[in-house]
Scaffold this motif. Structure first.
Motif, PDB file in Angstrom:
ATOM      1  N   GLY A 118       0.848  -1.155   0.074  1.00  0.00           N
ATOM      2  CA  GLY A 118      -0.110  -0.114   0.197  1.00  0.00           C
ATOM      3  C   GLY A 118       0.782   1.272  -0.044  1.00  0.00           C
ATOM      4  N   ALA A 119       0.060   2.385   0.038  1.00  0.00           N
ATOM      5  CA  ALA A 119       0.735   3.858   0.210  1.00  0.00           C
ATOM      6  C   ALA A 119       0.189   4.464   1.169  1.00  0.00           C
ATOM      7  N   ASN A 120      -0.015   3.873   2.475  1.00  0.00           N
ATOM      8  CA  ASN A 120      -0.790   4.936   3.327  1.00  0.00           C
ATOM      9  C   ASN A 120       0.283   5.606   4.238  1.00  0.00           C
ATOM     10  N   ASP A 121       1.549   5.261   4.164  1.00  0.00           N
ATOM     11  CA  ASP A 121       2.704   6.160   4.458  1.00  0.00           C
ATOM     12  C   ASP A 121       2.991   5.742   6.141  1.00  0.00           C
ATOM     13  N   GLU A 122       2.214   4.935   6.800  1.00  0.00           N
ATOM     14  CA  GLU A 122       2.278   4.776   8.237  1.00  0.00           C
ATOM     15  C   GLU A 122       3.946   4.037   8.465  1.00  0.00           C
ATOM     16  N   VAL A 123       4.319   3.504   7.296  1.00  0.00           N
ATOM     17  CA  VAL A 123       6.044   3.252   7.383  1.00  0.00           C
ATOM     18  C   VAL A 123       6.740   4.192   7.534  1.00  0.00           C
ATOM     19  N   SER A 124       6.490   5.576   6.942  1.00  0.00           N
ATOM     20  CA  SER A 124       7.260   6.607   7.138  1.00  0.00           C
ATOM     21  C   SER A 124       7.405   6.823   8.488  1.00  0.00           C
ATOM     22  N   PHE A 125       6.267   6.808   9.183  1.00  0.00           N
ATOM     23  CA  PHE A 125       6.488   7.232  10.845  1.00  0.00           C
ATOM     24  C   PHE A 125       7.287   6.234  11.532  1.00  0.00           C
ATOM     25  N   LEU A 126       7.529   5.087  11.088  1.00  0.00           N
ATOM     26  CA  LEU A 126       8.458   4.180  11.428  1.00  0.00           C
ATOM     27  C   LEU A 126       9.863   4.470  11.291  1.00  0.00           C
ATOM     28  N   LEU A 127      10.106   4.868  10.084  1.00  0.00           N
ATOM     29  CA  LEU A 127      11.251   5.168   9.749  1.00  0.00           C
ATOM     30  C   LEU A 127      11.816   6.631  10.362  1.00  0.00           C
ATOM     31  N   SER A 128      10.840   7.491  10.617  1.00  0.00           N
ATOM     32  CA  SER A 128      11.187   8.785  11.229  1.00  0.00           C
ATOM     33  C   SER A 128      11.653   8.780  12.781  1.00  0.00           C
ATOM     34  N   GLU A 129      10.762   7.583  13.280  1.00  0.00           N
ATOM     35  CA  GLU A 129      11.035   7.085  14.644  1.00  0.00           C
ATOM     36  C   GLU A 129      12.311   6.850  14.933  1.00  0.00           C
ATOM     37  N   VAL A 130      12.769   5.971  14.020  1.00  0.00           N
ATOM     38  CA  VAL A 130      14.130   5.359  14.298  1.00  0.00           C
ATOM     39  C   VAL A 130      15.278   6.213  13.739  1.00  0.00           C
ATOM     40  N   SER A 131      15.022   6.943  12.907  1.00  0.00           N
ATOM     41  CA  SER A 131      15.922   8.227  12.416  1.00  0.00           C
ATOM     42  C   SER A 131      16.123   8.963  13.584  1.00  0.00           C
ATOM     43  N   PHE A 132      15.101   9.480  14.072  1.00  0.00           N
ATOM     44  CA  PHE A 132      15.530  10.523  15.134  1.00  0.00           C
ATOM     45  C   PHE A 132      16.015  10.012  16.737  1.00  0.00           C
ATOM     46  N   HIS A 133      15.628   8.756  16.734  1.00  0.00           N
ATOM     47  CA  HIS A 133      16.461   8.134  17.647  1.00  0.00           C
ATOM     48  C   HIS A 133      17.964   7.982  17.254  1.00  0.00           C
ATOM     49  N   VAL A 134      18.373   7.769  16.051  1.00  0.00           N
ATOM     50  CA  VAL A 134      19.701   7.684  15.701  1.00  0.00           C
ATOM     51  C   VAL A 134      20.403   9.170  15.805  1.00  0.00           C
ATOM     52  N   MET A 135      19.590  10.124  15.411  1.00  0.00           N
ATOM     53  CA  MET A 135      20.049  11.512  15.624  1.00  0.00           C
ATOM     54  C   MET A 135      20.285  11.963  16.735  1.00  0.00           C
ATOM     55  N   LYS A 136      19.503  11.631  17.633  1.00  0.00           N
ATOM     56  CA  LYS A 136      19.605  12.222  19.189  1.00  0.00           C
ATOM     57  C   LYS A 136      20.667  11.301  19.756  1.00  0.00           C
ATOM     58  N   SER A 137      20.776  10.243  19.721  1.00  0.00           N
ATOM     59  CA  SER A 137      21.854   9.451  20.533  1.00  0.00           C
ATOM     60  C   SER A 137      22.976   8.877  19.961  1.00  0.00           C
ATOM     61  N   GLY A 138      23.013   8.958  18.539  1.00  0.00           N
ATOM     62  CA  GLY A 138      24.116   8.514  17.827  1.00  0.00           C
ATOM     63  C   GLY A 138      24.247   6.860  17.890  1.00  0.00           C
ATOM     64  N   TRP A 139      22.874   6.461  18.088  1.00  0.00           N
ATOM     65  CA  TRP A 139      23.026   4.805  18.157  1.00  0.00           C
ATOM     66  C   TRP A 139      23.416   4.304  16.941  1.00  0.00           C
ATOM     67  N   MET A 140      24.242   3.250  16.979  1.00  0.00           N
ATOM     68  CA  MET A 140      24.994   2.400  16.014  1.00  0.00           C
ATOM     69  C   MET A 140      24.061   1.554  15.369  1.00  0.00           C
ATOM     70  N   CYS A 141      23.240   1.800  14.324  1.00  0.00           N
ATOM     71  CA  CYS A 141      22.470   0.908  13.655  1.00  0.00           C
ATOM     72  C   CYS A 141      23.461   0.229  12.472  1.00  0.00           C
ATOM     73  N   SER A 142      23.340  -1.036  12.407  1.00  0.00           N
ATOM     74  CA  SER A 142      24.147  -1.839  11.443  1.00  0.00           C
ATOM     75  C   SER A 142      23.382  -3.178  11.086  1.00  0.00           C
ATOM     76  N   PRO A 143      23.810  -3.655   9.854  1.00  0.00           N
ATOM     77  CA  PRO A 143      23.099  -5.154   9.686  1.00  0.00           C
ATOM     78  C   PRO A 143      23.240  -6.027  10.788  1.00  0.00           C
ATOM     79  N   GLY A 144      22.121  -6.672  10.870  1.00  0.00           N
ATOM     80  CA  GLY A 144      22.119  -7.659  12.101  1.00  0.00           C
ATOM     81  C   GLY A 144      21.740  -7.032  13.453  1.00  0.00           C
ATOM     82  N   SER A 145      21.574  -5.763  13.530  1.00  0.00           N
ATOM     83  CA  SER A 145      21.157  -5.174  14.886  1.00  0.00           C
ATOM     84  C   SER A 145      19.832  -5.064  15.073  1.00  0.00           C
ATOM     85  N   VAL A 146      19.402  -4.925  16.199  1.00  0.00           N
ATOM     86  CA  VAL A 146      17.789  -4.555  16.424  1.00  0.00           C
ATOM     87  C   VAL A 146      17.568  -3.510  17.434  1.00  0.00           C
ATOM     88  N   LEU A 147      16.650  -2.906  16.889  1.00  0.00           N
ATOM     89  CA  LEU A 147      15.870  -1.574  17.702  1.00  0.00           C
ATOM     90  C   LEU A 147      14.676  -1.950  18.553  1.00  0.00           C
TER      91      LEU A 147
END
Length: 192
Positions: free
Chosen positions: A81-110
């Motif tokens: 679909g194209a209801n954009d709810e996934v964009s909210f997930l991406l923004s939440e993850v991105s803001f977490h990385v921006m604020k904390s510097g959290w290291m996301c990498s292949p094989g990691s879990v948030l």
């Protein structure tokens, strides 16, 4: 001072690989006011699926062992679909990385981010993977003198997370492959 990747070059790179003409969505982090662009590519990688890609996350460093990691990240996620709810997930993850510097990498879990956003009744966390849907075309790329790596978010259940903790990311990916999970289905059931 570290140079940040040019967001326009990031956007052009991802568009060249995914194809099509994206819609751009803008998000603003409520406490610091940091903005983020997410491009939505409808009917990509195929009909009925929309792929969302961050543009500009790579301007923010990630940290490993208290030091800035030399690679920056941009994120992708795809769903029916194209209801954009996934964009909210991406923004939440991105803001977490921006604020904390959290290291996301292949094989990691948030943990708990899917549950927090509330876009699924069965999936709770995100697993970070290489963007396998594009046959290796979205590997690490040098942009404006900075290495940018694309990571794909795969929402997972609590049981899958517990299996990941016990058996590791390779075992989880093997289970996903054997079960041929539908990564676009935000309502999918656990395979564990």
């Amino acid at each position: 001072m570290k140079i940040n990747p040019d967001s326009n070059v990031v956007a052009q790179h991802i568009q060249k690989i995914i194809g099509g003409s994206p819609r751009s969505l803008r998000f603003k982090e409520p406490t610091k006011g940091t903005t983020l662009r997410i491009d939505a590519y409808e009917q990509r990688p195929w009909g009925g699926v929309t792929t969302y890609a961050t543009v500009g996350l790579s301007s923010f460093p990630m940290c490993q062992d208290g030091k800035e990691f030399p690679v920056r990240a941009e994120l992708l996620a795809s769903a029916y679909g194209a209801n954009d709810e996934v964009s909210f997930l991406l923004s939440e993850v991105s803001f977490h990385v921006m604020k904390s510097g959290w290291m996301c990498s292949p094989g990691s879990v948030l943990r708990d981010v899917v549950k927090k956003v509330g876009i699924s009744s069965s999936l709770e966390h995100v697993y970070f993977n290489s963007p396998f849907l594009w046959d290796g075309e979205l590997g690490s790329t040098l942009i404006s003198g900075v290495t940018v790596a694309w990571l794909m978010l795969v929402p997972i259940t609590e049981a899958e997370y517990q299996f990941y903790k016990q058996s590791g990311h390779e075992a989880l990916e093997a289970r996903f492959s054997a079960a041929e999970i539908d990564i676009f289905n935000l309502g999918r059931k656990s395979i564990i």
